[in-house]
Write an enzyme that holds these catalytic residues in place. Sequence first.
Site, PDB file in Angstrom:
ATOM      1  N   CYS A  93      -5.711  -5.046 -11.199  1.00  0.00           N
ATOM      2  CA  CYS A  93      -5.078  -5.640 -10.022  1.00  0.00           C
ATOM      3  C   CYS A  93      -3.756  -4.958  -9.719  1.00  0.00           C
ATOM      4  CB  CYS A  93      -4.793  -7.132 -10.249  1.00  0.00           C
ATOM      5  SG  CYS A  93      -6.208  -8.127 -10.739  1.00  0.00           S
ATOM      6  N   ASP A 123      26.897  18.520   9.327  1.00  0.00           N
ATOM      7  CA  ASP A 123      26.370  17.976  10.578  1.00  0.00           C
ATOM      8  C   ASP A 123      27.483  17.232  11.334  1.00  0.00           C
ATOM      9  OD1 ASP A 123      23.735  17.110  12.107  1.00  0.00           O
ATOM     10  OD2 ASP A 123      24.993  15.327  11.911  1.00  0.00           O
TER      11      ASP A 123
END
Length: 501
Positions: free
Chosen positions: A34, A451
């Site tokens: 599971c 940037d």
Amino acid sequence: MHTDTERCVRAVQSKDARFDGWFFTAVLTTRIYCRPSCPVVPPKPENMTFHPSAAACQQAGFRACKRCRPDTSPGSPEWNQRADLVARAMRLVADGVVDREGVPGLAARLGYSTRQVERQLLAELGAGPLALARAQRAQTARLLIETTPLPMAEIAFAAGFASIRTFNDTVREVFALSPSELRARLPKRSAPASGLDATAPRPGGTPGALTLRLPFRAPLNPDNLFGHLAATAVPGVEEWREGAYRRTLRLPYGHGIVALTPRPDHIACRLTLTDLRDLTVAISRCRRLLDLDADPVAVDDQLRTDPCLAPLVDKAPGRRVPRAVDEAEFAVRAVLGQQVSTAAARTHAARLVTAHGDPVDDPEGGLTHLFPTPEALAAVDPAALAMPRTRRTTFTTLVSQLADGTLSLGVESDWARTRARLLELPGFGPWTVDVIAMRALGDPDAFLPTDLGIRRAAQELGLPSTPAALTARAAAWRPWRAYAVQYLWATDSHPINFLPV
């Protein structure tokens, strides 16, 4: 994580969905495996064993739970945050390389011997490449059985099985039901409700559409993710239409069109494929594009330790890094976007698409082409490129090396080596290399200190704004600096930060 028994037991007992995909629980008494969040009553700890992959559970003789369907859990975040041999191999397995090229092909791409690859995968995942690929084929087969009316023989072929007998045996072994029994368990409903619209795509035949649900670990903030993809969309290849990001896909056996729509607990995915054998690869690339296998809790917890970032994370947790479905395409677009606006970059790319892309038919929207291959772009007359001479040289060098194989940007890439190789190319500075590392290679620690948007955000937040000082401060954000970039970019009013209306 599967070796930390105490932690795994706690996750299972609390049904913690954050750990779905990190490990699998195998129950010794029922011989079922599971996901940690399975809704059934947890077994006694002494009856639990833990495995790192579904394939390992299957190798050990366990079958998939019919209730929690562990085969549909999100993938482990390990394979997209590491660049070692095992992680690179897992990315290639997800991209269908074992089915197309076999284990020797997988090893050749990684630059190791077959024996080395098998040994390392077995040591960490409890299963070799063939078992991992088999588990993936079983998952694809179940998906087709439950969402299409295709004959079982065609499903077997599309899922990658070599024979009908192997297909039947594998499905029965993994799911404890035959393919026909799997389909018979579905509630009776109309085709669209069951996930199929009109006709199903057939290998080499008429295309159709499949509707799927792509799971993710919560939380997920779709704003910057879909905002970035929509704002930078190349006309003809990508579009935002009726609340969905749509784009064309170049795939191993054909091509496709995908529509991805954010929902509260999943991403709705509508795929149109010319060949169903591309289904597994298409899903894998869409998950990678949207960074759906990330662990947002781990990322956000780390970034919250910085008092300047904590308010941004608390305001909109779960930001993902928008990535790429085609690494070479993104590298080309990164060069086209050097020192120009987003709109100008889209215009340059659209011209190349119209002139050199392969046309496609899109009756549901406005998509017209696949993005050109490096081979097609390498044949372009440099004089026809409307860009400065230096960038023209950068462009032609990049596409020629991608075309002849000198440079590879595939999912198997070694990040450090590829960065160094890119920096050797004319016109490739730190910004271009880092944005390719972040978006195309998938490096979660890629950072863009030069940037302009990052520097502006840093200054507004009281962070150091010079590249060197900001890089030093960002050391505390590792290994998640690419996610910090998303939070910093989100302080701006640029369209990339907002979910389109």
